[in-house]
Motif scaffolding. Structure first.
Motif, PDB file in Angstrom:
ATOM      1  N   THR A 223       0.819  -1.309  -0.073  1.00  0.00           N
ATOM      2  CA  THR A 223      -0.036  -0.024   0.123  1.00  0.00           C
ATOM      3  C   THR A 223       0.877   1.174   0.050  1.00  0.00           C
ATOM      4  O   THR A 223       0.462   2.217  -0.931  1.00  0.00           O
ATOM      5  CB  THR A 223      -0.893  -0.066   1.160  1.00  0.00           C
ATOM      6  N   THR A 224       1.951   1.186   0.615  1.00  0.00           N
ATOM      7  CA  THR A 224       2.734   2.388   0.721  1.00  0.00           C
ATOM      8  C   THR A 224       3.440   2.717  -0.642  1.00  0.00           C
ATOM      9  O   THR A 224       3.520   3.775  -0.992  1.00  0.00           O
ATOM     10  CB  THR A 224       4.050   2.430   1.880  1.00  0.00           C
ATOM     11  N   VAL A 225       3.590   1.600  -1.271  1.00  0.00           N
ATOM     12  CA  VAL A 225       4.294   1.839  -2.749  1.00  0.00           C
ATOM     13  C   VAL A 225       3.058   2.097  -3.768  1.00  0.00           C
ATOM     14  O   VAL A 225       3.469   3.307  -4.506  1.00  0.00           O
ATOM     15  CB  VAL A 225       5.146   0.634  -3.022  1.00  0.00           C
ATOM     16  N   ALA A 226       2.032   1.662  -3.642  1.00  0.00           N
ATOM     17  CA  ALA A 226       0.893   1.984  -4.518  1.00  0.00           C
ATOM     18  C   ALA A 226       0.448   3.625  -4.351  1.00  0.00           C
ATOM     19  O   ALA A 226       0.542   4.286  -5.158  1.00  0.00           O
ATOM     20  CB  ALA A 226      -0.343   1.171  -4.101  1.00  0.00           C
ATOM     21  N   VAL A 227       0.282   3.789  -3.227  1.00  0.00           N
ATOM     22  CA  VAL A 227      -0.034   5.309  -2.869  1.00  0.00           C
ATOM     23  C   VAL A 227       1.038   6.160  -2.987  1.00  0.00           C
ATOM     24  O   VAL A 227       0.772   7.308  -3.891  1.00  0.00           O
ATOM     25  CB  VAL A 227      -0.309   5.485  -1.316  1.00  0.00           C
ATOM     26  N   GLY A 228       2.289   6.032  -2.984  1.00  0.00           N
ATOM     27  CA  GLY A 228       3.404   6.894  -3.152  1.00  0.00           C
ATOM     28  C   GLY A 228       3.550   6.860  -4.863  1.00  0.00           C
ATOM     29  O   GLY A 228       3.773   7.971  -5.279  1.00  0.00           O
ATOM     30  N   LEU A 229       3.329   5.865  -5.540  1.00  0.00           N
ATOM     31  CA  LEU A 229       3.541   5.721  -7.070  1.00  0.00           C
ATOM     32  C   LEU A 229       2.414   6.690  -7.552  1.00  0.00           C
ATOM     33  O   LEU A 229       2.679   7.257  -8.408  1.00  0.00           O
ATOM     34  CB  LEU A 229       3.592   4.278  -7.526  1.00  0.00           C
ATOM     35  N   ALA A 230       1.151   6.415  -7.175  1.00  0.00           N
ATOM     36  CA  ALA A 230       0.116   7.069  -7.817  1.00  0.00           C
ATOM     37  C   ALA A 230       0.200   8.646  -7.528  1.00  0.00           C
ATOM     38  O   ALA A 230      -0.052   9.465  -8.347  1.00  0.00           O
ATOM     39  CB  ALA A 230      -1.213   6.491  -7.162  1.00  0.00           C
ATOM     40  N   ASP A 231       0.696   9.092  -6.313  1.00  0.00           N
ATOM     41  CA  ASP A 231       0.837  10.418  -5.926  1.00  0.00           C
ATOM     42  C   ASP A 231       1.785  10.960  -6.695  1.00  0.00           C
ATOM     43  O   ASP A 231       1.607  12.208  -7.272  1.00  0.00           O
ATOM     44  CB  ASP A 231       1.063  10.431  -4.416  1.00  0.00           C
ATOM     45  N   GLU A 232       2.900  10.251  -6.818  1.00  0.00           N
ATOM     46  CA  GLU A 232       4.080  11.022  -7.548  1.00  0.00           C
ATOM     47  C   GLU A 232       4.085  11.213  -9.085  1.00  0.00           C
ATOM     48  O   GLU A 232       4.148  12.121  -9.616  1.00  0.00           O
ATOM     49  CB  GLU A 232       5.358  10.096  -7.207  1.00  0.00           C
ATOM     50  N   ALA A 233       3.097  10.081  -9.494  1.00  0.00           N
ATOM     51  CA  ALA A 233       2.708  10.152 -10.980  1.00  0.00           C
ATOM     52  C   ALA A 233       1.657  11.463 -11.306  1.00  0.00           C
ATOM     53  O   ALA A 233       2.163  12.126 -12.370  1.00  0.00           O
ATOM     54  CB  ALA A 233       2.128   8.794 -11.450  1.00  0.00           C
ATOM     55  N   ALA A 234       0.832  11.383 -10.205  1.00  0.00           N
ATOM     56  CA  ALA A 234      -0.065  12.658 -10.579  1.00  0.00           C
ATOM     57  C   ALA A 234       0.669  14.006 -10.380  1.00  0.00           C
ATOM     58  O   ALA A 234       0.683  15.057 -11.145  1.00  0.00           O
ATOM     59  CB  ALA A 234      -1.193  12.392  -9.494  1.00  0.00           C
ATOM     60  N   ARG A 235       1.855  14.011  -9.445  1.00  0.00           N
ATOM     61  CA  ARG A 235       2.594  15.067  -9.420  1.00  0.00           C
ATOM     62  C   ARG A 235       3.451  15.611 -10.707  1.00  0.00           C
ATOM     63  O   ARG A 235       3.684  16.694 -10.819  1.00  0.00           O
ATOM     64  CB  ARG A 235       3.386  15.237  -8.112  1.00  0.00           C
ATOM     65  N   LEU A 236       3.619  14.464 -11.407  1.00  0.00           N
ATOM     66  CA  LEU A 236       4.413  14.853 -12.470  1.00  0.00           C
ATOM     67  C   LEU A 236       3.649  15.085 -13.626  1.00  0.00           C
ATOM     68  O   LEU A 236       4.102  15.247 -14.891  1.00  0.00           O
ATOM     69  CB  LEU A 236       5.251  13.333 -12.891  1.00  0.00           C
ATOM     70  N   GLY A 237       2.256  15.267 -13.628  1.00  0.00           N
ATOM     71  CA  GLY A 237       1.300  15.778 -14.520  1.00  0.00           C
ATOM     72  C   GLY A 237       0.525  14.746 -15.398  1.00  0.00           C
ATOM     73  O   GLY A 237      -0.116  14.906 -16.101  1.00  0.00           O
ATOM     74  N   VAL A 238       0.786  13.339 -14.742  1.00  0.00           N
ATOM     75  CA  VAL A 238       0.026  12.250 -15.327  1.00  0.00           C
ATOM     76  C   VAL A 238      -1.410  11.946 -14.632  1.00  0.00           C
ATOM     77  O   VAL A 238      -1.398  11.822 -13.561  1.00  0.00           O
ATOM     78  CB  VAL A 238       0.938  11.055 -15.282  1.00  0.00           C
ATOM     79  N   PRO A 239      -2.634  12.089 -15.249  1.00  0.00           N
ATOM     80  CA  PRO A 239      -3.704  11.811 -14.427  1.00  0.00           C
ATOM     81  C   PRO A 239      -3.787  10.371 -14.176  1.00  0.00           C
ATOM     82  O   PRO A 239      -3.488   9.406 -14.919  1.00  0.00           O
ATOM     83  CB  PRO A 239      -4.951  12.127 -15.727  1.00  0.00           C
TER      84      PRO A 239
ATOM     85  N   ALA B  63       9.658   9.169   7.837  1.00  0.00           N
ATOM     86  CA  ALA B  63       8.541   9.884   7.050  1.00  0.00           C
ATOM     87  C   ALA B  63       7.436   9.001   6.781  1.00  0.00           C
ATOM     88  O   ALA B  63       6.240   9.558   6.821  1.00  0.00           O
ATOM     89  CB  ALA B  63       9.430  10.033   5.720  1.00  0.00           C
ATOM     90  N   THR B  64       7.535   7.620   6.792  1.00  0.00           N
ATOM     91  CA  THR B  64       6.307   6.928   6.649  1.00  0.00           C
ATOM     92  C   THR B  64       5.206   7.213   7.745  1.00  0.00           C
ATOM     93  O   THR B  64       4.038   7.106   7.648  1.00  0.00           O
ATOM     94  CB  THR B  64       6.611   5.389   6.289  1.00  0.00           C
ATOM     95  N   ASP B  65       5.909   7.005   9.174  1.00  0.00           N
ATOM     96  CA  ASP B  65       5.007   7.361  10.424  1.00  0.00           C
ATOM     97  C   ASP B  65       4.311   8.731  10.494  1.00  0.00           C
ATOM     98  O   ASP B  65       3.397   8.806  10.714  1.00  0.00           O
ATOM     99  CB  ASP B  65       5.912   7.211  11.428  1.00  0.00           C
ATOM    100  N   ALA B  66       5.015   9.771   9.795  1.00  0.00           N
ATOM    101  CA  ALA B  66       4.391  11.163   9.802  1.00  0.00           C
ATOM    102  C   ALA B  66       3.449  11.097   8.907  1.00  0.00           C
ATOM    103  O   ALA B  66       2.191  11.852   8.989  1.00  0.00           O
ATOM    104  CB  ALA B  66       5.633  12.025   9.575  1.00  0.00           C
ATOM    105  N   ALA B  67       3.680  10.269   7.581  1.00  0.00           N
ATOM    106  CA  ALA B  67       2.557  10.674   6.480  1.00  0.00           C
ATOM    107  C   ALA B  67       1.337   9.634   6.921  1.00  0.00           C
ATOM    108  O   ALA B  67       0.067  10.254   6.815  1.00  0.00           O
ATOM    109  CB  ALA B  67       3.076   9.738   5.523  1.00  0.00           C
ATOM    110  N   LEU B  68       1.646   8.678   7.749  1.00  0.00           N
ATOM    111  CA  LEU B  68       0.382   7.670   8.310  1.00  0.00           C
ATOM    112  C   LEU B  68      -0.202   8.554   9.183  1.00  0.00           C
ATOM    113  O   LEU B  68      -1.627   8.311   9.533  1.00  0.00           O
ATOM    114  CB  LEU B  68       0.771   6.582   8.822  1.00  0.00           C
ATOM    115  N   ALA B  69       0.248   9.181  10.269  1.00  0.00           N
ATOM    116  CA  ALA B  69      -0.373   9.806  11.287  1.00  0.00           C
ATOM    117  C   ALA B  69      -1.049  11.142  10.811  1.00  0.00           C
ATOM    118  O   ALA B  69      -2.089  11.329  11.335  1.00  0.00           O
ATOM    119  CB  ALA B  69       0.868  10.444  12.421  1.00  0.00           C
ATOM    120  N   ALA B  70      -0.707  11.778   9.813  1.00  0.00           N
ATOM    121  CA  ALA B  70      -1.410  12.933   9.093  1.00  0.00           C
ATOM    122  C   ALA B  70      -2.397  12.438   8.399  1.00  0.00           C
ATOM    123  O   ALA B  70      -3.060  13.301   7.706  1.00  0.00           O
ATOM    124  CB  ALA B  70      -0.213  13.849   8.595  1.00  0.00           C
TER     125      ALA B  70
END
Length: 429
Positions: A172-188, A385-392
Motif C-alpha cells: 500500500t505504501t508503494v501504491a499510494v506513493g507511486l500514484a501520488d508521484e505520477a499525478a505530481r508529474l502531470g499524469v492523470p 517519514a512513513t510514520d509522519a505520513a500515516l499519522a497525518a
C-alpha cells in the motif's frame, strides 16, 4: 456437424421467425432449446448440450456474472439488440458480450457470428475487435486527460498492479506513493484499492472507508451500467490529477467483487485516466476449483484478474531474509498459476543490518539466482517519514518532501510513465 445453439430472447416478436430461419440446413446451425430466463439458460449450459447462445439485452436477470459463467462453461455468447438501440448494445458489451448484432440482421450473418464466437477468431472482446455494432462508449468524454497525451497513442491508459507476498512488504505504501508521484508529474492517475483481504488505502489517505468505492463500481459493472462519468463520480478527487477508488470497508465483503466486474472497472479506468495503479491482495491460490464441482465464488479471482489485465506488475518485497524467502515462494506460485505474468521485483525497506555486506548487491544476486526475476528498483527504509505520513493521513510528498523514499518513488513514477522529472532547484548557501 451442425452447431448446437440455444436462444434466450424474451419479449421479442421476431424470436419465432429468427429460430425458424436459423434452423435451415444451409446455415449449419441447430437450435436445440429456447430458454425463458437466465436460470434456465445456465442450467442448459452446465449440461454441455450447447456450443453457443444467442441472447437479447432484455433477458431478465442478465448480468456480467451470468455471462462469465456461460463463458466458463465453454458456451460462446452472441447478443441481439433492437435496431438502433445503442444503449442496449453498450450494456451487452459491458457485460462481456463480444459480438452484438441488430435483431434485423440476416440469418446467415447471425449464423456466421455464432460460428466465429465458437472458434474465437475475433480476438479479445475487451478491445472491441469483431463487434458488429459500434461501441457507444467510444463517444464518451475521457475525463482529466491532456489534449495530446504522448503516452496514450491508442487512447487507453496503462494499468500498473502493485502486488507482493504475504506479510507487510509495503504494497500500500508503494501504491499510494507511486500514484501520488505520477499525478505530481502531470499524469492523470487513478488509485484503486482491490485488496480483498483488507485494503487500507482510504485510511492511509484519511478518507472515509465507508464510501462506495470499488464495491459500487463492481455492482454497476455487473449490471452493465458502469461508464466513465459514473466511475469518475465514485472516485475521490484528492488532487488536481489524482483520483482514488477506495476498497472494501470489511474483508468479509469480498463476494461483492467478482473477477468479471473488476475487469470491466479496469477497462473503464483505462478510458478515465492515463495511469491506473491497483493495490492488490497477496494470494493467488485457486483452491475453490478443488473444493467445488460447480462454479464457486473466487476470493482470489480479483487479484489474478488484475495481474492478468495489468500492463506492468510490480512485486513488492521486503529486504530482510524472511521477506525475501516469502517473495521467492510467491514468485514461484505466481509462475505456476499465471505463467504469462512477468513481474518486476521492487525491493522495499532496504537498509543495512538484516543482510550482511552491500544490501542491494546481495539481495539482487539472491533474487536473480533463485527466481530469475529482474529487480526494477530498491526503495530505502525511512520509518520516520512513513510514520509522519500515516499519522497525518497524507502522502510522503506532503509531509517529507526530501525523504529518500519519496525521491525513489518519484524516480520510479517517472520511469513507468515516461514523464520528465522537474529540474532540481539550487539551494542557496
Amino acid at each position: 456437424m451442425a452447431l448446437q445453439v440455444v436462444t434466450a430472447v424474451t419479449g421479442a416478436a421476431w424470436e419465432s421467425e429468427l429460430v425458424g430461419a436459423l434452423d435451415r440446413a444451409d446455415h449449419g446451425v441447430t437450435v436445440v432449446r429456447r430458454c425463458v430466463d437466465v436460470g434456465d439458460l445456465l442450467a442448459v449450459a452446465t449440461t454441455g448440450t450447447a456450443q453457443a447462445v444467442l441472447l437479447s439485452a432484455e433477458l431478465r436477470r442478465l448480468d456480467g456474472d451470468a455471462v462469465a459463467r456461460l463463458t466458463a462453461a465453454g458456451v460462446a455468447v452472441v447478443g441481439l439488440v433492437e435496431p438502433g438501440d445503442d444503449q442496449a448494445a453498450q450494456r451487452l458489451h459491458q457485460l462481456g458480450v463480444g459480438r452484438v448484432l441488430p435483431a434485423d440482421a440476416e440469418a446467415a450473418r447471425i449464423a456466421a457470428a455464432l460460428r466465429e464466437a465458437v472458434g474465437g477468431s475475433s480476438g479479445d472482446a475487451r478491445s472491441g475487435a469483431g463487434h458488429d455494432v459500434g461501441d457507444p462508449r467510444a463517444a464518451l468524454p475521457v475525463l482529466g486527460l491532456p489534449e495530446d497525451p504522448a503516452d496514450r497513442p491508442d487512447g487507453r491508459g496503462r494499468v500498473v498492479a502493485v502486488w507482493g507476498p504475504t506479510g507487510a512488504p509495503g504494497r500500500t505504501t508503494v501504491a499510494v506513493g507511486l500514484a501520488d508521484e505520477a499525478a505530481r508529474l502531470g499524469v492523470p492517475t487513478l488509485l484503486v484499492d482491490a485488496d480483498v483481504y483488507g485494503g487500507v488505502v482510504a485510511q492511509v489517505l484519511g478518507l472515509l472507508d465507508e464510501s462506495p468505492g470499488i464495491a459500487a463500481a463492481a455492482r454497476q459493472a455487473t449490471a452493465g451500467t458502469l461508464d466513465v462519468p459514473r466511475l469518475a463520480r465514485l472516485a475521490w478527487a484528492v488532487g488536481p490529477r489524482l483520483r482514488v477508488l477506495t476498497g472494501l470497508a470489511r474483508a468479509d465483503r469480498w463476494p461483492e467483487l467478482r473477477p468479471q466486474a473488476v475487469a470491466t472497472v479496469l477497462d473503464q479506468a483505462r478510458r478515465l485516466t492515463a495511469l491506473t495503479v491497483v493495490d492488490c491482495g497477496f494470494c493467488v491460490e485457486e483452491d475453490e476449483e478443488l473444493s467445488f464441482d460447480t462454479s464457486a465464488p473466487r476470493r482470489n479471482g480479483v487479484t489474478t484478474t488484475v495481474l492478468e489485465q495489468a500492463d506492468t506488475v510490480l512485486c513488492v518485497s521486503g529486504a530482510d531474509p524472511v521477506a525475501l524467502q516469502r517473495t521467492i515462494r510467491a514468485l514461484g506460485q505466481l509462475r505456476d498459476g499465471l505463467p504469462d505474468v512477468d513481474p518486476g521485483v521492487l525491493v522495499n525497506q532496504v537498509r543495512r543490518g538484516p543482510v550482511p555486506g552491500d544490501p542491494r548487491a546481495e539481495i539482487g544476486g539472491a533474487l536473480a539466482r533463485f527466481t530469475g526475476t529482474r529487480v526494477v528498483g530498491f526503495l530505502p527504509a525511512d520509518r520516520r517519514a512513513t510514520d509522519a505520513a500515516l499519522a497525518a493521513g497524507r502522502t510522503l510528498a506532503e509531509v517529507a518532501e526530501r525523504s529518500p523514499l519519496r525521491v525513489a518513488l518519484r524516480a520510479l513514477a517517472a520511469e513507468l510513465t515516461g514523464a520528465p522529472l522537474p529540474a532540481r532547484r539550487r539551494r542557496r548557501p
